[in-house]
Design a protein around this motif. Structure first.
Motif, PDB file in Angstrom:
ATOM      1  N   ARG A  97       0.834  -1.215   0.000  1.00  0.00           N
ATOM      2  CA  ARG A  97       0.000   0.000   0.000  1.00  0.00           C
ATOM      3  C   ARG A  97       0.864   1.259   0.000  1.00  0.00           C
ATOM      4  NH1 ARG A  97      -3.218  -3.554   3.587  1.00  0.00           N
ATOM      5  NH2 ARG A  97      -5.151  -4.041   2.453  1.00  0.00           N
ATOM      6  N   ALA A  98       2.015   1.198   0.665  1.00  0.00           N
ATOM      7  CA  ALA A  98       2.908   2.358   0.667  1.00  0.00           C
ATOM      8  C   ALA A  98       3.426   2.637  -0.745  1.00  0.00           C
ATOM      9  CB  ALA A  98       4.072   2.114   1.625  1.00  0.00           C
ATOM     10  N   PHE A  99       3.737   1.583  -1.494  1.00  0.00           N
ATOM     11  CA  PHE A  99       4.187   1.794  -2.874  1.00  0.00           C
ATOM     12  C   PHE A  99       3.037   2.276  -3.760  1.00  0.00           C
ATOM     13  CE2 PHE A  99       7.983  -0.814  -1.820  1.00  0.00           C
ATOM     14  CZ  PHE A  99       8.935   0.077  -2.288  1.00  0.00           C
ATOM     15  N   ALA A 100       1.808   1.865  -3.468  1.00  0.00           N
ATOM     16  CA  ALA A 100       0.663   2.400  -4.206  1.00  0.00           C
ATOM     17  C   ALA A 100       0.547   3.903  -3.980  1.00  0.00           C
ATOM     18  CB  ALA A 100      -0.618   1.685  -3.776  1.00  0.00           C
ATOM     19  N   ASP A 101       0.726   4.342  -2.742  1.00  0.00           N
ATOM     20  CA  ASP A 101       0.706   5.780  -2.445  1.00  0.00           C
ATOM     21  C   ASP A 101       1.804   6.501  -3.221  1.00  0.00           C
ATOM     22  OD1 ASP A 101      -1.378   5.393  -0.664  1.00  0.00           O
ATOM     23  OD2 ASP A 101      -0.089   5.399   1.119  1.00  0.00           O
ATOM     24  N   LEU A 102       2.980   5.896  -3.269  1.00  0.00           N
ATOM     25  CA  LEU A 102       4.106   6.501  -3.973  1.00  0.00           C
ATOM     26  C   LEU A 102       3.801   6.639  -5.462  1.00  0.00           C
ATOM     27  CD1 LEU A 102       7.815   5.813  -3.431  1.00  0.00           C
ATOM     28  CD2 LEU A 102       6.908   5.320  -5.695  1.00  0.00           C
ATOM     29  N   VAL A 103       3.187   5.609  -6.041  1.00  0.00           N
ATOM     30  CA  VAL A 103       2.843   5.654  -7.469  1.00  0.00           C
ATOM     31  C   VAL A 103       1.848   6.779  -7.730  1.00  0.00           C
ATOM     32  CG1 VAL A 103       1.684   4.407  -9.330  1.00  0.00           C
ATOM     33  CG2 VAL A 103       3.344   3.229  -7.886  1.00  0.00           C
ATOM     34  N   GLU A 104       0.850   6.894  -6.875  1.00  0.00           N
ATOM     35  CA  GLU A 104      -0.168   7.924  -7.076  1.00  0.00           C
ATOM     36  C   GLU A 104       0.401   9.321  -6.915  1.00  0.00           C
ATOM     37  OE1 GLU A 104      -4.144   5.405  -5.734  1.00  0.00           O
ATOM     38  OE2 GLU A 104      -3.035   6.556  -4.241  1.00  0.00           O
ATOM     39  N   ASP A 105       1.343   9.506  -6.002  1.00  0.00           N
ATOM     40  CA  ASP A 105       1.954  10.821  -5.805  1.00  0.00           C
ATOM     41  C   ASP A 105       2.772  11.236  -7.020  1.00  0.00           C
ATOM     42  OD1 ASP A 105       2.999  13.078  -3.913  1.00  0.00           O
ATOM     43  OD2 ASP A 105       4.802  12.120  -4.694  1.00  0.00           O
ATOM     44  N   GLY A 106       3.548  10.298  -7.571  1.00  0.00           N
ATOM     45  CA  GLY A 106       4.318  10.572  -8.776  1.00  0.00           C
ATOM     46  C   GLY A 106       5.659  11.241  -8.557  1.00  0.00           C
ATOM     47  N   GLY A 107       5.986  11.577  -7.313  1.00  0.00           N
ATOM     48  CA  GLY A 107       7.249  12.255  -7.063  1.00  0.00           C
ATOM     49  C   GLY A 107       8.461  11.418  -7.415  1.00  0.00           C
ATOM     50  N   PHE A 108       8.308  10.077  -7.376  1.00  0.00           N
ATOM     51  CA  PHE A 108       9.428   9.189  -7.698  1.00  0.00           C
ATOM     52  C   PHE A 108       9.889   9.333  -9.140  1.00  0.00           C
ATOM     53  CE2 PHE A 108       5.858   6.878  -9.304  1.00  0.00           C
ATOM     54  CZ  PHE A 108       6.340   6.067 -10.315  1.00  0.00           C
ATOM     55  N   LEU A 109       9.066   9.930  -9.996  1.00  0.00           N
ATOM     56  CA  LEU A 109       9.453  10.127 -11.387  1.00  0.00           C
ATOM     57  C   LEU A 109      10.531  11.196 -11.538  1.00  0.00           C
ATOM     58  CD1 LEU A 109       5.902  10.005 -13.001  1.00  0.00           C
ATOM     59  CD2 LEU A 109       7.676   8.230 -13.126  1.00  0.00           C
ATOM     60  N   GLY A 110      10.718  12.021 -10.505  1.00  0.00           N
ATOM     61  CA  GLY A 110      11.805  12.995 -10.507  1.00  0.00           C
ATOM     62  C   GLY A 110      11.745  13.980 -11.653  1.00  0.00           C
ATOM     63  N   VAL A 111      10.585  14.569 -11.903  1.00  0.00           N
ATOM     64  CA  VAL A 111      10.429  15.481 -13.043  1.00  0.00           C
ATOM     65  C   VAL A 111      11.205  16.778 -12.793  1.00  0.00           C
ATOM     66  CG1 VAL A 111       8.804  16.810 -14.432  1.00  0.00           C
ATOM     67  CG2 VAL A 111       8.185  14.514 -13.626  1.00  0.00           C
ATOM     68  N   LEU A 112      12.104  17.110 -13.728  1.00  0.00           N
ATOM     69  CA  LEU A 112      12.894  18.341 -13.676  1.00  0.00           C
ATOM     70  C   LEU A 112      12.759  19.057 -15.016  1.00  0.00           C
ATOM     71  CD1 LEU A 112      16.195  16.894 -12.154  1.00  0.00           C
ATOM     72  CD2 LEU A 112      14.435  18.157 -10.923  1.00  0.00           C
ATOM     73  N   ILE A 113      12.456  20.324 -14.961  1.00  0.00           N
ATOM     74  CA  ILE A 113      12.329  21.124 -16.189  1.00  0.00           C
ATOM     75  C   ILE A 113      13.201  22.369 -16.053  1.00  0.00           C
ATOM     76  CG2 ILE A 113      10.779  22.487 -17.647  1.00  0.00           C
ATOM     77  CD1 ILE A 113       8.529  20.581 -16.876  1.00  0.00           C
ATOM     78  N   ASP A 114      14.104  22.545 -17.002  1.00  0.00           N
ATOM     79  CA  ASP A 114      14.910  23.766 -17.103  1.00  0.00           C
ATOM     80  C   ASP A 114      14.603  24.403 -18.438  1.00  0.00           C
ATOM     81  OD1 ASP A 114      16.361  23.677 -14.629  1.00  0.00           O
ATOM     82  OD2 ASP A 114      17.513  22.010 -15.456  1.00  0.00           O
ATOM     83  N   HIS A 115      13.921  25.553 -18.411  1.00  0.00           N
ATOM     84  CA  HIS A 115      13.568  26.226 -19.663  1.00  0.00           C
ATOM     85  C   HIS A 115      14.810  26.786 -20.359  1.00  0.00           C
ATOM     86  CE1 HIS A 115       9.509  26.454 -17.657  1.00  0.00           C
ATOM     87  NE2 HIS A 115       9.207  25.988 -18.866  1.00  0.00           N
ATOM     88  N   ALA A 116      14.695  26.924 -21.653  1.00  0.00           N
ATOM     89  CA  ALA A 116      15.794  27.477 -22.436  1.00  0.00           C
ATOM     90  C   ALA A 116      16.130  28.887 -21.946  1.00  0.00           C
ATOM     91  CB  ALA A 116      15.422  27.506 -23.912  1.00  0.00           C
ATOM     92  N   LYS A 131      12.098   9.904 -15.000  1.00  0.00           N
ATOM     93  CA  LYS A 131      12.586   8.527 -14.930  1.00  0.00           C
ATOM     94  C   LYS A 131      11.563   7.579 -15.532  1.00  0.00           C
ATOM     95  CE  LYS A 131      15.167   9.578 -10.729  1.00  0.00           C
ATOM     96  NZ  LYS A 131      15.260   9.364  -9.258  1.00  0.00           N
ATOM     97  N   ILE A 132      12.080   6.585 -16.255  1.00  0.00           N
ATOM     98  CA  ILE A 132      11.215   5.616 -16.910  1.00  0.00           C
ATOM     99  C   ILE A 132      11.584   4.207 -16.432  1.00  0.00           C
ATOM    100  CG2 ILE A 132      10.893   7.086 -18.929  1.00  0.00           C
ATOM    101  CD1 ILE A 132      12.890   5.282 -20.431  1.00  0.00           C
ATOM    102  N   PRO A 133      10.656   3.248 -16.478  1.00  0.00           N
ATOM    103  CA  PRO A 133      10.954   1.882 -16.036  1.00  0.00           C
ATOM    104  C   PRO A 133      11.946   1.199 -16.960  1.00  0.00           C
ATOM    105  CG  PRO A 133       8.737   2.026 -16.959  1.00  0.00           C
ATOM    106  CD  PRO A 133       9.236   3.431 -16.845  1.00  0.00           C
ATOM    107  N   LEU A 134      12.767   0.323 -16.366  1.00  0.00           N
ATOM    108  CA  LEU A 134      13.777  -0.388 -17.144  1.00  0.00           C
ATOM    109  C   LEU A 134      13.176  -1.449 -18.046  1.00  0.00           C
ATOM    110  CD1 LEU A 134      16.527  -0.939 -14.417  1.00  0.00           C
ATOM    111  CD2 LEU A 134      16.593   0.672 -16.324  1.00  0.00           C
ATOM    112  N   GLY A 135      12.190  -2.184 -17.523  1.00  0.00           N
ATOM    113  CA  GLY A 135      11.624  -3.320 -18.243  1.00  0.00           C
ATOM    114  C   GLY A 135      11.489  -4.504 -17.303  1.00  0.00           C
ATOM    115  N   PRO A 136      11.336  -5.710 -17.822  1.00  0.00           N
ATOM    116  CA  PRO A 136      11.150  -6.877 -16.960  1.00  0.00           C
ATOM    117  C   PRO A 136      12.295  -7.062 -15.969  1.00  0.00           C
ATOM    118  CG  PRO A 136      10.618  -7.419 -19.232  1.00  0.00           C
ATOM    119  CD  PRO A 136      11.230  -6.058 -19.257  1.00  0.00           C
ATOM    120  N   VAL A 137      11.934  -7.370 -14.732  1.00  0.00           N
ATOM    121  CA  VAL A 137      12.886  -7.494 -13.626  1.00  0.00           C
ATOM    122  C   VAL A 137      12.862  -8.920 -13.082  1.00  0.00           C
ATOM    123  CG1 VAL A 137      13.199  -6.843 -11.204  1.00  0.00           C
ATOM    124  CG2 VAL A 137      12.900  -5.070 -12.940  1.00  0.00           C
TER     125      VAL A 137
END
Length: 516
Positions: A97-116, A131-137
């Protein structure tokens, strides 16, 4: 010539050594390939964060609903006891359930934007990173945690949270529990609108090697022995395209008891150490296996309390006969070393049990290389080594010879804990043990690993083969890789990186944090 029949996989009762039932057969290379390809095919469906959060929550719910059956199956195969396993099941579902919360929050994706910014020297282009998933683990289940570090455990939960389908190599000590949990997880996938192939299970030693070598496997997580983990780690590195191998291999988990701590609370320390080293019949990866304690009267009182605590511990059943034999042989070899004594002799109990005990040795014996180095190797089971120092300088000499560990523990006196002792021992010892371990415990015991965002369950080699954690929310980072888009037209950007933030993700824009 006819092909050899696949070897059967039996569920065995460790309390009697008798087979309970045939659960499966060892997977062939073709069956491993089919499992990996099913996982690979499921990765597109698992890209939906809403669906995978639902999968994690539904898995937790189904495990709760089937709790009695899951605990009964696990106890029959591990002898860990309903009480311990009920707690482990609660930890497992909490983790999901803790990982479900993490998925819903989305912060783990580490979105960074630096405008030109053309005014900078040199000019900066528009950059957008996430960040994107690697694939089958591939996940290799642990023997001592049939739930929390097995099919529905932290490696699986964190990989699914990252968006990576999983193929689990089941542990031979609990195959029936593995199949039961896998069926629940696959049912949860279907009920969440996902293909069953997001989770697959294979059995067999050779299947484990075939799995880590499969070209579609992108990373692996392992909890187990140094020997087995290193073999898989080397196989992962030897592939034409090497992959990350996050292995937890072994740990001595040293404890340092200062003279001041022993003088203030010797009895309490002896009881606490006895409880920690015998917890779960000593089958925890964070069991304290080496204790540096003072010689003299305060140290004698600590040993007297430890003797009483360990003597009152009933003989217990280890996870399998092979581990029992290794434990008995290991403690016998250690006890035969010069100057090693056994105030409580560890070893064989009845035909299927072992008795807890501990060994003592002068710390000077461990300060230089020699046959006593055997005492610096992990011995899996209810035993610890108490190395008694006559001079505090011996503490540093022994610590300097230790490999990496999951934990290191300091038992300090009141003034040392407050940083007010004239010698600054507390701060100095903290600095000495920090390079040795991933988690430093002060005035507590290492057994018990809280599932929390700030937790780190890892450490320098051979504790682990990477710098990551296998417990806590940041475990998800093992199964992700960052990618940056430069000057990409807005219409082509993934939704996670678009200017209007349609997914409502937390992100950092031009150095300023923004909540979704």
């Amino acid at each position: 010539m006819a092909a050899a029949a696949a070897a059967p996989v039996w569920s065995v009762d460790p309390r009697t050594g008798k087979r309970r039932e045939q659960v499966a057969v060892e997977a062939t290379a073709d069956e491993v390939d089919a499992a990996v390809r099913a996982a690979h095919a499921a990765r597109t469906a698992l890209a939906d964060r809403t669906a995978r959060a639902a999968l994690l929550r539904r898995t937790a719910g189904l495990l709760d609903e089937a709790g009695d059956a899951v605990v009964e199956a696990a106890d029959a195969e591990t002898a860990l006891g309903p009480g311990r396993l009920t707690g482990e099941l609660a930890r497992t579902t909490y983790q999901l359930r803790a990982f479900a919360d993490l998925v819903e929050d989305g912060g783990f994706l580490g979105v960074l934007i630096d405008h030109a910014d053309p005014a900078l020297t040199p000019p900066r282009p528009d950059l957008r990173r996430y960040k994107i998933p690697l694939g089958p683990v591939a996940v290799y289940a642990a023997s001592n945690f049939p739930l929390a570090f097995s099919v529905p455990g932290g490696d699986t939960a964190s990989a699914l949270a990252a968006g990576c389908p999983v193929v689990v190599k089941a542990h031979p000590d609990h195959p029936a529990t593995s199949e039961l949990c896998a069926a629940l997880l696959r049912r949860a996938a279907v009920e969440s609108g996902l293909p069953e192939g997001v989770l697959n299970v294979v059995h067999g030693f050779q299947a484990g090697l075939d799995l880590v070598r499969h070209p579609l496997i992108t990373a692996a997580g392992f909890t187990g022995s140094v020997r087995g983990g290193r073999a898989l780690y080397d196989a992962a590195a030897a592939r034409p395209h090497p992959i990350p191998f996050h292995g937890e291999l072994g740990s001595l988990n040293p404890v340092v008891v200062t003279e001041a701590a022993a003088q203030e609370r010797a009895d309490q320390l002896g009881v606490g150490l006895g409880g920690s080293m015998t917890l779960g019949v000593g089958q925890f990866c964070v069991k304290p296996g080496l204790v540096l304690a003072p010689a003299g009267e305060a140290g004698d009182r600590l040993l007297a309390a430890l003797t009483a605590a360990v003597s009152d511990t009933e003989a217990g059943v280890l996870l399998d006969q092979r581990m029992r034999e290794a434990f008995c042989a290991g403690v016998a070899a250690r006890a035969q070393l010069p100057d090693v004594e056994a105030p409580v002799t560890p070893g064989a109990g009845s035909e299927h049990t072992v008795s807890a005990g501990f060994l003592t040795v002068p710390a000077a014996r461990l300060a230089t290389e020699g046959p006593h180095d055997l005492l610096l190797d992990e011995c899996f089971g209810p035993v610890t080594v108490v190395a008694r120092y006559s001079d505090p300088a011996e503490i540093g000499a022994v610590l300097a010879r230790l490999p990496g560990n999951l934990t290191a523990t300091l038992q300090l006196g009141a003034a040392e804990s407050a940083g007010s002792d004239e010698a600054g021992r507390g701060a100095r010892l903290l600095a000495e043990v920090t390079p040795l371990a991933g988690r430093v415990v002060v005035n507590g015991w290492p057994t018990g690993v809280a599932v929390a965002p700030a937790q780190h369950h890892g450490g320098p080699y051979p504790a682990t083969t990477s710098t990551s954690t296998s417990v806590g929310g940041t475990a998800v980072e093992r199964w992700l890789r960052p990618v940056a888009y430069q000057d990409t037209p807005p219409a082509l950007l993934p939704p996670e990186l678009r200017e209007d933030n349609p997914l409502g993700l937390p992100r950092q824009v031009d150095g300023r944090p923004e909540r979704g």
